[in-house]
Write a protein that holds these residues in place. Structure first.
Motif, PDB file in Angstrom:
ATOM      1  N   ASP A 197      34.640  42.898  48.045  1.00 26.30           N
ATOM      2  CA  ASP A 197      35.752  42.610  48.659  1.00 26.30           C
ATOM      3  C   ASP A 197      36.139  41.025  48.170  1.00 26.30           C
ATOM      4  N   ALA A 198      37.460  40.994  47.672  1.00 27.60           N
ATOM      5  CA  ALA A 198      37.777  39.994  46.762  1.00 27.60           C
ATOM      6  C   ALA A 198      36.895  39.679  45.677  1.00 27.60           C
ATOM      7  N   ASP A 199      36.423  38.176  46.096  1.00 31.55           N
ATOM      8  CA  ASP A 199      35.562  37.740  44.753  1.00 31.55           C
ATOM      9  C   ASP A 199      33.861  38.085  45.041  1.00 31.55           C
ATOM     10  N   SER A 273      28.672  36.211  44.517  1.00 33.19           N
ATOM     11  CA  SER A 273      29.882  35.860  44.116  1.00 33.19           C
ATOM     12  C   SER A 273      30.146  36.185  42.472  1.00 33.19           C
TER      13      SER A 273
END
Ligand SMILES: Nc1ncnc2c1ncn2[C@@H]1O[C@H](COP(=O)(O)OP(=O)(O)OP(=O)(O)O)[C@@H](O)[C@H]1O
Ligand SMILES: [Mg+2]
Length: 276
Positions: A197-199, A273
């Motif tokens: 999800d994104a980064d 992350s």
């Protein structure tokens, strides 16, 4: 009491502390440099006292975890030696003795692991690799354990690369998966999700096991913490698995979260992350 000779008092207090007395505190109402020094001294004393208490707890926990398997090993070997246990039952008791030696050996392995992770020079070799493949390997490696309990495993894994220490994360998935299996009853289910999800990469390990009481959740990642302190010999463990998980994730700058309901199951969520 406000000291007339604050530096002298401070020197005496420092000497006390050097002898191992961490309960010394000094009073000062002054806002000058000496007052500031006394505040810092008190703060240092509080921190050292906490570390000292933690060390004492640690030693007493380790002793307890060593003592309880030793007690049963000693008791059962003596009973077999003295022919108190009939020949036909001896195999069963030898099995328990064997399991207890395994428990001791796992304890020393985990303590060494924690000591190495705590030390400044713990090995940390991040590489780029496929996390979905690693999770799949964990499921394969634990197959004998989940098959034994007839657990259903559902995998929903996106193909995702991460930059992390593969050996250390191996330990994280193994400890979480071992818990999911250990605290599940027969015919339960374990779901493992991996998505991006994104980064952020998210790993979710969800079981339909016994669940964790609300008041236990804040303590789960503490060393030696077990929800059921008086549990039977059949559920093994020293309460170190999740503290190792937490330590490794902290080294990676990752977060872990738990949602659980007693009698329904537990979900452990890890956020990694993506830094490349
Ligand atoms: N998936 C789970 N379902 C229910 N309870 C759990 C789960 N995972 C952990 N727990 C509870 O949290 C406690 C701490 O877990 P942790 O993995 O640190 O220790 P352990 O499994 O008891 O022993 P070890 O991992 O050292 O063999 C466990 O004793 C158990 O009570
Ligand atoms: Mg465990």
């Amino acid at each position: 009491m406000i000291q007339k000779y604050p530096i002298k008092e401070l020197t005496n207090a420092a000497k006390e502390m050097a002898k191992g007395n961490f309960s010394v505190r000094l009073k000062s109402k002054k806002k000058d440099e000496v007052g500031e020094l006394i505040t810092s001294f008190n703060h240092m004393a509080t921190e050292l006292e906490q570390i000292d208490n933690m060390r004492e707890d640690f030693v007493s926990n380790v002793s307890h975890e060593i003592q309880s398997p030793l007690t049963s090993i000693r008791g059962f070997t003596k009973a077999i030696r003295d022919d108190v246990i009939p020949k036909k039952d001896q195999h069963e008791y030898l099995d328990i003795i064997y399991q207890e030696t395994e428990r001791l050996s796992r304890l020393s392995e985990n303590l060494l692991r924690l000591a190495s992770l705590d030390s400044e020079q713990h090995p940390y070799h991040p590489v780029t690799y496929r996390l979905d493949e690693q999770l799949r390997r964990t499921v394969v490696a634990t197959e004998p354990q989940w098959k034994k309990k007839s657990l259903q495993i559902h995998l929903d894994l996106e193909s995702i690369e991460v930059f992390a220490d593969q050996d250390l994360l191996d330990q994280v998935w193994l400890n979480l998966m071992t818990n999911a299996i250990k605290y599940s009853s027969l015919n339960g289910e374990i779901e493992i999700y991996l998505s991006r999800d994104a980064d952020e990469v998210k790993v979710t390990i969800k079981d339909t096991g016994k669940g964790i009481p609300k008041d236990a959740i804040p303590h789960l990642f503490e060393r030696f913490y077990k929800v059921d302190k008086a549990r039977s010999r059949t559920v093994q463990g020293n309460g170190l698995g999740l503290s190792i998980v937490k330590k490794i994730l902290t080294i990676h700058g990752c977060l872990i979260d738990v949602v659980s309901e007693e009698g329904v199951g537990s979900t452990f969520m890890i956020n990694i992350s993506v830094k490349k």
